[in-house]
Design an enzyme around this catalytic site. Structure first.
Site, PDB file in Angstrom:
ATOM      1  N   ASP A  21      29.915 -17.784  13.126  1.00 32.83           N
ATOM      2  CA  ASP A  21      30.418 -18.830  12.254  1.00 32.83           C
ATOM      3  C   ASP A  21      29.341 -20.037  12.837  1.00 32.83           C
ATOM      4  O   ASP A  21      29.027 -20.305  13.767  1.00 32.83           O
ATOM      5  CB  ASP A  21      31.663 -19.321  12.475  1.00 32.83           C
ATOM      6  CG  ASP A  21      32.152 -20.493  11.410  1.00 32.83           C
ATOM      7  OD1 ASP A  21      32.374 -20.075  10.271  1.00 32.83           O
ATOM      8  OD2 ASP A  21      32.017 -21.550  11.700  1.00 32.83           O
ATOM      9  N   GLU A  23      28.203 -24.060  11.852  1.00 30.01           N
ATOM     10  CA  GLU A  23      28.327 -25.462  11.229  1.00 30.01           C
ATOM     11  C   GLU A  23      27.084 -26.061  10.906  1.00 30.01           C
ATOM     12  O   GLU A  23      26.127 -25.919  11.699  1.00 30.01           O
ATOM     13  CB  GLU A  23      29.260 -26.427  12.113  1.00 30.01           C
ATOM     14  CG  GLU A  23      30.834 -25.862  12.386  1.00 30.01           C
ATOM     15  CD  GLU A  23      31.573 -25.607  11.210  1.00 30.01           C
ATOM     16  OE1 GLU A  23      31.295 -26.130  10.249  1.00 30.01           O
ATOM     17  OE2 GLU A  23      32.486 -24.609  11.302  1.00 30.01           O
ATOM     18  N   HIS A 165      37.352 -25.486  11.352  1.00 33.04           N
ATOM     19  CA  HIS A 165      35.722 -26.246  10.949  1.00 33.04           C
ATOM     20  C   HIS A 165      35.060 -26.412  12.110  1.00 33.04           C
ATOM     21  O   HIS A 165      33.977 -27.213  12.232  1.00 33.04           O
ATOM     22  CB  HIS A 165      35.881 -27.327   9.831  1.00 33.04           C
ATOM     23  CG  HIS A 165      36.381 -26.905   8.995  1.00 33.04           C
ATOM     24  ND1 HIS A 165      35.834 -26.105   7.575  1.00 33.04           N
ATOM     25  CD2 HIS A 165      37.473 -27.326   7.843  1.00 33.04           C
ATOM     26  CE1 HIS A 165      36.506 -26.007   6.792  1.00 33.04           C
ATOM     27  NE2 HIS A 165      37.740 -26.742   6.836  1.00 33.04           N
ATOM     28  N   ASP A 170      36.552 -20.816  14.370  1.00 37.56           N
ATOM     29  CA  ASP A 170      36.403 -20.252  13.058  1.00 37.56           C
ATOM     30  C   ASP A 170      36.055 -18.860  13.303  1.00 37.56           C
ATOM     31  O   ASP A 170      36.555 -17.648  12.762  1.00 37.56           O
ATOM     32  CB  ASP A 170      35.480 -20.765  12.306  1.00 37.56           C
ATOM     33  CG  ASP A 170      36.232 -22.156  11.770  1.00 37.56           C
ATOM     34  OD1 ASP A 170      37.386 -22.470  12.003  1.00 37.56           O
ATOM     35  OD2 ASP A 170      35.431 -22.726  10.667  1.00 37.56           O
TER      36      ASP A 170
END
Length: 566
Positions: A21, A23, A165, A170
């Protein structure tokens, strides 16, 4: 339709997944923009390792992204940049199947970062849990409208980690979602990685039922032909593994509309096993020319090349034709390129460009504007005799034969003169035309040199300490075979030569061979590791060709690119 036991690939319980994952700053995928990477490596339900780091995106993080992720610009200022993080992540994920929720987003950023910072994207198999959830979960399972969000799926499927998040949280939640979804697809017969990748696309039951059409094909390199209701050939292709490649057509992995239409019409698939990839590629070219299948877009006409020739008259000019002949320059891939090369060569050599037929004696034509500009000797008006015109013709014939390249020097001198006079646009056009001419001359000489050899035998390593052989006669593949590890190679060579196709040379530089086939064989012969076993005559290219112009070509290509960017 479930695969037979012997067709199963890697069992899902033995597959290593790296669930990742990211960001980001919210910008589109690019070399930078990642602010955090989190990944979990799992196999058989067991966590093998975790990877987590903040990343300096080289840009401020927008307030709305800070509010969503909690990652501030101050937090990432001391973090490593992506070019330092990528090697460690790629090593962590090496040999694994990449998994992400909405994988297109995460993989897009990772691929762009690799391309932007000089790393090779390894192109791993990718599983998207968002797509998998949409395929697996019914309306009863997910009554809410936006239930395919990671947070909703984590709650629905009982994930132990709640998405926040933040990348590692995540990724951990996605691991639980993945395992829950795999349990569900296992109940419908999806037990291997290959079946899982086949299951993900949206495929109609009719397509899946047709997968049995690949069952008889060998797991060997070769050519496959899809046939329609009237036994007509719909599509031709090559594969390193015939059964595996054809089966992919029935899994929806190819989303092109015309291919889906072709699969819907297909009644059977024929396979032609080949010794190695070169034989398969050559057979594909020949089958495309023979059948002209409706669903293939390339190579339907292997003799679509264009040639530049001198006309047969007292004052020859250059003409662009489809039929090769002795003394022709080419082949060119399009009529436009051939015309550009012809104009550049005519200007450099001083040939006339008008199309009228001029008699050798007592011409009574009217000079055109080119004669007034000093760009034509005006043989049409009797200002130039056949003997005076002959040096211009010789410049062309010498260039085509590879015995002289004075025409190229003249063309380059013209480009330099225009540049020195600061006529830069004209100089650029002349330069680009000369590049087209040079490439045509170089390709023509190389292909003609190969086509001139009555017989050539070459060997390429097969990657397993064996050899792949090709017997080439006048630029055409006459025989192909292999000698696996431990097999004496020379008896194989002798047998291939003895059984090779008889090739009678035709007219023209390529001795009647198709330009695309000669080019394909030439690329194979010039790969690293390929060795010449024997040749009936020496393989030699002209010393006065375009090869020595390669540095100039490289500089010209760079200049053209910079101008286009500007």
């Amino acid at each position: 339709m479930q695969l037979a036991f012997d067709e199963l690939g890697t069992p899902l319980r033995d597959t290593t997944f790296v669930v990742v994952d990211l960001e980001t700053t919210g910008a589109p995928p690019g070399p930078d923009g990642i602010t955090e990477i989190g990944a979990v490596k799992v196999r058989g339900g067991e966590v093998l390792g975790e990877f987590a780091t903040l990343v300096d995106p080289r840009a401020p993080i927008p307030p709305q992204i800070v509010a969503l992720t909690g990652i501030t610009t101050a937090m990432v200022q001391a973090a490593p940049r992506i070019e330092r993080v990528l090697p460690a992540f790629l090593e962590f994920a090496a040999g694994s199947v990449l998994v992400a929720h909405n994988a297109g987003f995460d993989v897009g950023f990772l691929r762009a970062a690799c391309q932007g910072h000089g790393y090779t994207w390894p192109r791993p198999p990718v599983v998207c849990t968002l797509k998998l959830a949409r395929r697996v979960l019914s309306g009863q399972d997910s009554p809410r409208k936006q239930s395919h969000r990671l947070s909703a799926l984590a709650e629905l499927l009982g994930a132990r980690t709640k998405p926040t998040h933040r990348a590692l949280d995540d990724a951990r939640a996605t691991v639980d979602v993945l395992h829950a979804l795999l349990e569900r697809v296992g109940s419908i017969g999806v037990q291997s990685l290959e079946e899982l990748l086949d299951y993900l696309p949206d495929v109609t039951p009719a397509q899946r039922r047709k997968r049995g059409m690949a069952a008889h094909l060998p797991e060997r390199p070769g050519v496959y032909l899809f046939r329609g209701p009237g036994d007509e050939v719909l599509y031709v292709g090559t594969a390193s593994n015939l059964r595996r490649r054809v089966r992919q057509y029935f899994t929806g992995s190819d989303s092109r509309g015309r291919i889906r239409e072709m699969v819907g019409l297909a009644e059977r698939v024929d396979g032609i096993e080949c010794a190695h990839a070169l034989e398969a590629q050559v057979r594909e070219l020949r089958l495309l020319a023979a059948h002209r299948p409706a669903y293939n877009r390339r190579s339907k006409n292997p003799r679509k090349a264009w040639w530049v020739v001198l006309t047969d008259e007292a004052f020859p000019r250059l003409s662009v034709v489809r039929q090769e002949r002795d003394g022709a320059l080419g082949p060119f891939g399009s009529q436009a390129r051939a015309k550009i090369a012809a104009d550049a060569l005519a200007g450099a050599a001083g040939l006339r460009t008008c199309t009228q037929r001029i008699p050798a004696r007592d011409p009574r034509g009217t000079p055109c504007v080119l004669a007034e500009l000093g760009k034509c000797g005006a043989p049409c008006a009797g200002r130039q005799s056949v003997r005076e015109y002959e040096p211009a013709v010789r410049l062309v014939t010498d260039l085509v034969a590879g015995t002289g390249n004075d025409a190229l020097h003249a063309a380059r001198a013209h480009v330099d003169a225009l540049a020195d006079a600061e006529h830069f646009e004209q100089a650029a056009r002349r330069r680009d035309a000369l590049v087209t001419l040079l490439r045509g001359v170089d390709r023509g000489h190389r292909l003609a040199a190969l086509a001139a050899i009555p017989e050539l035998v070459a060997a390429a390593p097969d990657g397993a300490r064996g050899w792949e052989f090709a017997v080439i006669r006048h630029g055409r593949l006459a025989s192909a075979g292999v000698a696996r590890r431990g097999v004496p190679p020379m008896p194989v060579v002798d047998a291939l030569v003895a059984s090779a196709e008889t090739v009678l040379p035709g007219p023209g530089p390529l001795r009647g061979a198709a330009a695309e086939e000669v080019g394909l064989i030439l690329r194979w012969l010039t790969r690293p590791g390929v060795r010449l076993v024997r040749a009936a005559t020496p393989w030699a290219e002209p010393a006065h060709g375009a090869g020595k112009w390669q540095p100039w070509l490289d500089r010209a290509a760079t200049a053209t690119t910079l101008e286009n960017v500007g």
